[in-house]
Motif scaffolding. Sequence first.
Motif, PDB file in Angstrom:
ATOM      1  N   PRO A   1     -13.155   2.884   2.508  1.00 48.92           N
ATOM      2  CA  PRO A   1     -12.305   3.220   3.648  1.00 48.92           C
ATOM      3  C   PRO A   1     -12.669   2.357   4.857  1.00 48.92           C
ATOM      4  O   PRO A   1     -13.847   2.113   5.132  1.00 48.92           O
ATOM      5  N   GLY A   2     -11.659   1.887   5.553  1.00 47.94           N
ATOM      6  CA  GLY A   2     -11.882   1.004   6.698  1.00 47.94           C
ATOM      7  C   GLY A   2     -11.717  -0.458   6.361  1.00 47.94           C
ATOM      8  O   GLY A   2     -11.467  -1.281   7.255  1.00 47.94           O
ATOM      9  N   ASP A   3     -11.877  -0.816   5.083  1.00 39.65           N
ATOM     10  CA  ASP A   3     -11.662  -2.206   4.673  1.00 39.65           C
ATOM     11  C   ASP A   3     -10.170  -2.529   4.681  1.00 39.65           C
ATOM     12  O   ASP A   3      -9.315  -1.641   4.529  1.00 39.65           O
ATOM     13  N   LEU A   4      -9.866  -3.806   4.791  1.00 40.77           N
ATOM     14  CA  LEU A   4      -8.489  -4.282   4.708  1.00 40.77           C
ATOM     15  C   LEU A   4      -8.268  -4.963   3.358  1.00 40.77           C
ATOM     16  O   LEU A   4      -9.111  -5.732   2.897  1.00 40.77           O
TER      17      LEU A   4
ATOM     18  N   ALA B   1      -8.693   2.348   1.662  1.00 42.79           N
ATOM     19  CA  ALA B   1      -8.611   1.110   2.436  1.00 42.79           C
ATOM     20  C   ALA B   1      -7.217   0.960   3.030  1.00 42.79           C
ATOM     21  O   ALA B   1      -6.297   1.723   2.709  1.00 42.79           O
ATOM     22  N   THR B   2      -7.045  -0.030   3.882  1.00 42.55           N
ATOM     23  CA  THR B   2      -5.763  -0.259   4.548  1.00 42.55           C
ATOM     24  C   THR B   2      -5.062  -1.458   3.952  1.00 42.55           C
ATOM     25  O   THR B   2      -5.571  -2.581   4.032  1.00 42.55           O
ATOM     26  N   PRO B   3      -3.886  -1.260   3.331  1.00 42.57           N
ATOM     27  CA  PRO B   3      -3.130  -2.404   2.811  1.00 42.57           C
ATOM     28  C   PRO B   3      -2.412  -3.122   3.953  1.00 42.57           C
ATOM     29  O   PRO B   3      -1.824  -2.476   4.826  1.00 42.57           O
ATOM     30  N   VAL B   4      -2.455  -4.452   3.931  1.00 42.79           N
ATOM     31  CA  VAL B   4      -1.825  -5.241   4.997  1.00 42.79           C
ATOM     32  C   VAL B   4      -0.981  -6.341   4.365  1.00 42.79           C
ATOM     33  O   VAL B   4      -1.525  -7.246   3.712  1.00 42.79           O
TER      34      VAL B   4
ATOM     35  N   ALA C   1      -5.139  -0.210  -2.806  1.00 44.00           N
ATOM     36  CA  ALA C   1      -5.875  -0.067  -1.540  1.00 44.00           C
ATOM     37  C   ALA C   1      -5.926   1.394  -1.111  1.00 44.00           C
ATOM     38  O   ALA C   1      -6.986   1.912  -0.721  1.00 44.00           O
ATOM     39  N   ARG C   2      -4.798   2.073  -1.206  1.00 46.80           N
ATOM     40  CA  ARG C   2      -4.734   3.470  -0.769  1.00 46.80           C
ATOM     41  C   ARG C   2      -5.641   4.379  -1.610  1.00 46.80           C
ATOM     42  O   ARG C   2      -6.201   5.353  -1.103  1.00 46.80           O
TER      43      ARG C   2
ATOM     44  N   ASP D   1      -0.542  -2.348  -2.870  1.00 48.10           N
ATOM     45  CA  ASP D   1      -0.642  -1.350  -1.805  1.00 48.10           C
ATOM     46  C   ASP D   1      -1.307  -0.081  -2.336  1.00 48.10           C
ATOM     47  O   ASP D   1      -2.215   0.485  -1.697  1.00 48.10           O
TER      48      ASP D   1
END
Length: 402
Positions: free
Chosen positions: A124-127, A147-150, A142-143, A139
């Motif tokens: 969590p917190g990673d991109l 983590a955050t999908p970008v 990551a979820r 996506d």
Amino acid sequence: MTTSATPETSPSPHLPRRLALPDFPWDSLSPYRERAAQHPDGVVDLAVGTPVDPTPEIARNALFSAANAPGYPTAVGAPVVRAAIAEWMERRRGVAGLGDGEVIPTIGSKESVALLPLHLGVRPGDLVLHPRAAYPTYDVGARLVGATPVPVDTDADPVTWGIAEDAPVAVVWLNSPGNPDGHVLSVEQMARIVAWARARGAVVISDECYAELGWESPWDTQPIPSLLDPRVGGEAGRSGLLALYSLSKQSNLAGYRAAFLAGDARLVGAVTEVRKHTGMLMPTPVQAALVAALGDEAHMEVQKEVYRERREVLVEATAAAGLVNDPASVAGLYLWLRGPKSMSAYELVGAFAELGIVVAPGDFYGEAGAGRVRMSLTDTDERVAAAAARLRSSEAAALFAG
């Protein structure tokens, strides 16, 4: 008589908890499928992209011959499997010298796309960066780990992505040829992205499962480059790099779940440890089929020509209906179509459904898909010909007039 327990009476009132996942996009196509099915000549399903042509005999025979397999397979695959993967990567992808610790078979490639962030320890917190027009599972992966999908434009220089230098980027996903857009990344572009990622301590993973399906210049005559191409990694070689490949498309083995990953031995080792603990083992008969299919190029060339012919039919027919394929869609298993500017993706899907044709709205693949639809090459020759005839009709011209 048994009744379902309510949350208040359940012995586990706190579970299950819904994960932070988007709705499964394909469920939204149900009404369009129902409308398309009403066509008097039957439906043509060009939405999902599941192979319909026969599994090669060489793979079926290998599966049958290895069917007496009472023991557990290993997570790393049999030595002959790893050797076949390494040999194929050198012969077809220009990646020489892969050792035993740099390759493993996987149960299809979608499970890798979804689970590699977990296997590699993304937190969590990673991109997790992924192409802006992308298969939704990047996506989702990551979820699943918080983590955050970008989404980023992987066709563009990464300095334009707007990612801060100190941002906690853990993974950069590439997909070349791209699903849904059919874009191909050059060696130079991948090298730029790798250099950018390495400067931030991020891993780069490339999903390359359409790499044998190049249609337009220069990829109709030369191999589509792999992330593991030595020109991409430079002096640091395969450090921090992983490539995924699947035989679902080139060999019609989607039902076998036959795929593999290759790259940095340190990363492959970390993934292997998790797979050992979780029992993610490719069945022995499927390993045999994988080896047989990798060793036979004849069936692959035949299948590629089948897709080439279907693609040519659909490119011509969609153009006749006033639709425009993305000019950079030069490889892969799909057309990436735009209609009149006044029509949304779902309006286009609805127009196709009136013709008895099912396609996928570009919205499934991110904001970059607005106003587009994805059309696969995966229905029989007869059904593709039927779709083409409908698209050349006056009815189609009226539907796509905007």
